[in-house]
Design an enzyme around this catalytic site. Structure first.
Site, short mmCIF file in Angstrom:
data_model
loop_
_atom_site.label_atom_id
_atom_site.label_comp_id
_atom_site.label_asym_id
_atom_site.label_seq_id
_atom_site.Cartn_x
_atom_site.Cartn_y
_atom_site.Cartn_z
N GLU A 48 61.55 52.44 34.44
CA GLU A 48 61.81 53.88 34.47
C GLU A 48 62.29 54.32 35.84
OE1 GLU A 48 58.47 56.33 33.49
OE2 GLU A 48 58.02 55.15 31.72
N CYS A 61 63.69 58.69 42.06
CA CYS A 61 62.46 57.93 42.20
C CYS A 61 62.65 56.63 41.44
CB CYS A 61 61.30 58.74 41.60
SG CYS A 61 59.76 57.83 41.52
N CYS A 68 52.62 46.67 36.97
CA CYS A 68 51.96 46.71 38.27
C CYS A 68 50.61 46.05 38.14
CB CYS A 68 51.79 48.17 38.71
SG CYS A 68 51.07 48.36 40.35
N CYS A 72 45.22 51.01 39.52
CA CYS A 72 44.69 52.36 39.79
C CYS A 72 44.30 53.01 38.47
CB CYS A 72 45.74 53.21 40.52
SG CYS A 72 46.17 52.55 42.14
N CYS A 75 46.59 55.69 36.56
CA CYS A 75 48.03 55.43 36.51
C CYS A 75 48.43 54.68 35.24
CB CYS A 75 48.44 54.63 37.74
SG CYS A 75 50.19 54.25 37.79
N GLU A 116 54.14 48.29 42.90
CA GLU A 116 53.68 48.45 44.27
C GLU A 116 54.75 47.82 45.17
OE1 GLU A 116 51.50 49.92 46.29
OE2 GLU A 116 52.43 48.74 47.88
N HIS A 172 44.13 59.35 47.91
CA HIS A 172 43.42 59.82 46.71
C HIS A 172 41.90 60.00 46.85
CE1 HIS A 172 47.24 59.52 44.89
NE2 HIS A 172 47.21 58.26 44.56
N CYS A 289 54.14 58.44 35.80
CA CYS A 289 54.81 57.13 35.91
C CYS A 289 54.41 56.22 34.78
CB CYS A 289 54.40 56.43 37.19
SG CYS A 289 54.23 57.47 38.63
#
Ligand code: SAH
Length: 299
Positions: A48, A61, A68, A72, A75, A116, A172, A289
């Site tokens: 994406e 972006c 990934c 997290c 996410c 990442e 965060h 995301c």
């Protein structure tokens, strides 16, 4: 290209694969014109990218990996794990393809999509050099932002490259305990090591950093959290970008309410920390995301 010798053609095919991306889907936000693209890579994997229109220019972006492995909790990109790294050409081609489709020049690039970036370090660096080269798109390094969940040794390596890019740290949480609840990477490196690496980055590059802080209702949005965040951001002169967490259906995290978000920001500002609340672009089009890709994988 039959004008080339067969042996050369064979070698070119083997050593220089063509990696052009194919657009598979595009969503356009009715609210703000943000466009979200889903591209197929030459091996069938999908990534994406997001195109955002701001007053000062267009921002893209991009994704840096297929999936990934950072895990997290909030996410969507990490739910199915990591598939592979993107090549420098595959990162670059997200920008070329979007420029072609929109017919508009891209002025800012943020590496904040799926993946990442510092976990794909060599390819990322090659990509940055290609992107900013005067024979390429010639985008200024100052208009490039790389976002990391905080791989400490890689932040130090990146500092030693002396680039003029902006480094954004996905913080965060302002205590190790809370950060570990949200981000498994926090088990590997503690906040004090992370802040030392950031100080090193600032010292080496002379660039101000950004701390990203997703506000999760009842989890990290108290005024005590704001006080602790001040203690981390202020010595570094970091800018804090507050992001109302984008809820994903797989988890029950909810956004802080507006009053709490404003109070949090105000407390930071009063403490002398520069803070902005990120405008939520494209809320109506699978904002968070990894959501568009997941919808296609599931569907
Ligand atoms: N791996 C990098 C870059 C990709 S994520 C990093 O961690 O920084 C880009 C940013 O979006 C990070 O700050 C990430 O924590 C944040 N993010 C991911 N999912 C989110 C969600 N559901 N709501 C708000 N921010 C989210």
């Amino acid at each position: 290209m039959t004008n080339l010798p067969a042996s050369l053609r064979e070698r070119l095919a083997a050593e220089y694969p063509l990696t052009a991306l194919k657009p598979v889907d595009m969503q356009i936000s009715a609210i703000d014109g943000t466009r979200k693209f889903l591209f197929a890579l030459s091996d069938g994997n999908m990534v994406e990218s997001v195109w955002m229109k701001y007053k000062h220019g267009n921002s893209v972006c991009i994704s840096s990996q297929v999936g990934c492995r950072m895990g997290c909790r909030f996410c969507a990109s990490t739910l199915d794990g990591w598939e592979r790294n993107l090549l420098p050409s595959e990162m670059l081609d997200q920008i070329y393809a979007i420029t072609r489709i929109t017919g508009e020049r891209v002025s800012n690039v943020v590496v904040m999509g799926t993946g990442e970036p510092l976990d794909n370090y060599d390819n990322l660096l090659r990509f940055i050099h290609l992107l900013t080269d005067e024979n390429g798109l010639h985008i200024s390094q100052r208009n490039v932002t790389v976002s990391t969940c905080g791989l400490v040794p890689r932040i130090r390596m990146l500092a030693d490259e002396h680039l003029a890019i902006t480094l954004a740290l996905s913080l965060h949480a302002a205590t190790d305990e809370k950060r570990r609840e949200l981000m498994p990477v926090a088990f590997k490196w503690q906040l004090d090591e992370l802040m030392e690496a950031c100080a090193y980055y600032v010292a080496q590059t002379g660039r101000r950093m950004t701390f990203e802080y997703a506000l999760v209702g009842g989890v990290n949005d108290s005024l005590e959290d704001a006080r602790r965040l001040t203690a981390l951001a202020k010595p570094l002169g970091a800018h804090v970008n507050l992001i109302p967490v984008n809820p994903i259906k797989e988890r029950d995290y909810r956004q802080s309410d507006r009053v709490q978000i404003d109070a949090f920001r105000l407390r930071l500002e009063k403490n002398g920390v520069n803070a902005t609340v990120r405008r939520e672009m494209g809320r109506d089009i699978d904002g968070a995301c990894g959501q568009l890709r997941r919808r296609h994988l599931e569907g």
